[in-house]
Design a protein around this motif. Structure first.
Motif, short mmCIF file in Angstrom:
data_model
loop_
_atom_site.label_atom_id
_atom_site.label_comp_id
_atom_site.label_asym_id
_atom_site.label_seq_id
_atom_site.Cartn_x
_atom_site.Cartn_y
_atom_site.Cartn_z
N ASP A 92 0.83 -1.21 0.00
CA ASP A 92 0.00 0.00 0.00
C ASP A 92 0.87 1.26 0.00
O ASP A 92 2.09 1.21 0.13
CB ASP A 92 -0.99 -0.01 1.16
CG ASP A 92 -0.35 0.38 2.49
OD1 ASP A 92 0.85 0.15 2.68
OD2 ASP A 92 -1.07 0.92 3.35
N LEU A 109 -3.76 -10.81 2.75
CA LEU A 109 -3.37 -9.48 3.22
C LEU A 109 -2.51 -9.61 4.47
O LEU A 109 -2.88 -10.31 5.42
CB LEU A 109 -4.63 -8.65 3.53
CG LEU A 109 -4.42 -7.27 4.14
CD1 LEU A 109 -3.73 -6.32 3.16
CD2 LEU A 109 -5.78 -6.68 4.57
N PRO A 133 -2.18 -0.17 -5.51
CA PRO A 133 -2.63 0.65 -4.39
C PRO A 133 -3.20 1.98 -4.88
O PRO A 133 -2.82 2.48 -5.94
CB PRO A 133 -1.33 0.90 -3.61
CG PRO A 133 -0.27 0.91 -4.68
CD PRO A 133 -0.72 -0.08 -5.73
N HIS A 137 -5.67 4.68 0.81
CA HIS A 137 -5.51 3.50 1.66
C HIS A 137 -6.39 2.33 1.22
O HIS A 137 -7.01 1.67 2.03
CB HIS A 137 -5.78 3.85 3.12
CG HIS A 137 -5.14 5.13 3.57
ND1 HIS A 137 -3.79 5.37 3.45
CD2 HIS A 137 -5.67 6.25 4.11
CE1 HIS A 137 -3.51 6.57 3.92
NE2 HIS A 137 -4.63 7.13 4.31
N LYS A 138 -6.42 2.10 -0.08
CA LYS A 138 -7.18 0.99 -0.62
C LYS A 138 -6.34 0.26 -1.67
O LYS A 138 -5.31 0.75 -2.11
CB LYS A 138 -8.50 1.46 -1.23
CG LYS A 138 -9.49 2.02 -0.22
CD LYS A 138 -10.80 2.42 -0.91
CE LYS A 138 -11.84 2.88 0.10
NZ LYS A 138 -11.44 4.11 0.78
N PHE A 139 -6.80 -0.94 -2.04
CA PHE A 139 -6.21 -1.72 -3.11
C PHE A 139 -7.25 -1.95 -4.19
O PHE A 139 -8.43 -2.15 -3.89
CB PHE A 139 -5.75 -3.10 -2.62
CG PHE A 139 -4.56 -3.09 -1.71
CD1 PHE A 139 -3.28 -2.94 -2.21
CD2 PHE A 139 -4.72 -3.27 -0.34
CE1 PHE A 139 -2.18 -2.96 -1.37
CE2 PHE A 139 -3.64 -3.29 0.51
CZ PHE A 139 -2.35 -3.13 -0.01
N ASN A 152 -10.43 -2.19 1.28
CA ASN A 152 -9.77 -1.39 2.31
C ASN A 152 -8.49 -2.10 2.73
O ASN A 152 -8.49 -3.28 3.07
CB ASN A 152 -10.70 -1.21 3.51
CG ASN A 152 -11.92 -0.37 3.18
OD1 ASN A 152 -11.79 0.77 2.76
ND2 ASN A 152 -13.11 -0.94 3.34
N SER A 153 -7.39 -1.36 2.72
CA SER A 153 -6.08 -2.00 2.89
C SER A 153 -5.86 -2.52 4.31
O SER A 153 -5.14 -3.49 4.50
CB SER A 153 -4.96 -1.02 2.51
OG SER A 153 -4.99 0.13 3.33
#
Length: 238
Positions: A92, A109, A133, A137-139, A152-153
């Protein structure tokens, strides 16, 4: 292929990790994995000079680019691998979480600080082809099953389903608030990171493509595209 900003080097992988000087076009080092062939590579965000690789035996290894050697190894599973072969790996934007995608469509994860798995789940029906990423703050994950999801990371919970694709996604890039993808003879652009995002498709002229599309990159200053094929051809698309 990944760019390491701190050392101004390029990384590529073909069972081993190759480190290149982009200005001179020469190989500086080749790091062999003693465990198993390397399947995918990603970089920790700047200012780190650390590469993260996923190996065929489902391990994560961290390589210090400055000294050219592996410094940490994580085993992703116990005695039984239920996920298949690693296909891609991604870190991320803050370097806190790491996610790997597998041939079965599964995702794993990890918390980079502890090395512990936060969540393992079946996200896609087929090969996960790319994980990218975003700045919030997400993938984003893409797969051969024609689906793209945003997660959501920190928790691995589903944030958004990105709709519009009718073909398996081969590669994807994130630029500001856009997600650019390449599939069979087409470029796709999602304009924002939510379910209401618009999706536009641009077909690549058949006479330009001599073989199968395999990769995508973006020139951020000019907002032009580089598309690679399995024959070694690189297309510069404006």
């Amino acid at each position: 292929v990944e760019y390491v900003e701190r050392t101004n080097t390029i990384l590529s992988t073909c069972s081993s990790l190759h480190i290149w000087d982009p200005d001179k076009g020469i190989q500086l080092r080749c790091i062999e994995s003693l465990r198993s062939p390397i399947q995918a590579v990603a970089c920790m965000p700047a200012p780190d000079a650390v590469a993260v690789v996923a190996t065929a035996d489902s391990c994560i290894q961290f390589a210090d680019i400055r000294v050219g050697q592996f410094v940490h190894t994580w085993k992703m599973f116990g005695s039984q691998n239920v996920a298949g072969s690693p296909r891609c790996v991604c870190v991320d934007d803050q370097g806190r979480f790491l996610i790997t995608g597998f041939s079965t469509g599964a995702l794993n994860l990890f918390d980079v600080r502890t090395g512990l798995s936060v969540k393992f789940w079946k996200a896609h029906l087929e090969d996960v082809t790319k994980i990218r990423p975003t700045s919030d703050h997400k993938f984003v994950t893409a797969a051969q099953d024609d689906h793209m999801f945003m997660w959501n990371s920190g928790t691995g919970t589903l944030a958004t389903v990105l709709r519009g694709h009718g073909d398996g996604v081969i590669d994807a890039q994130v630029f500001r608030d856009e997600i650019i993808t390449v599939s069979s003879g087409k470029l796709g652009i999602h304009t924002v990171y939510n379910a209401q995002s618009s999706f536009n498709v641009y077909r690549i002229k058949p006479d330009l493509v001599k073989s199968t599309l395999t990769s995508l990159d973006l020139l951020p200053l000019s907002r032009e595209f580089l598309v690679g094929t399995d024959s070694g051809q690189i297309l510069h698309l404006a």
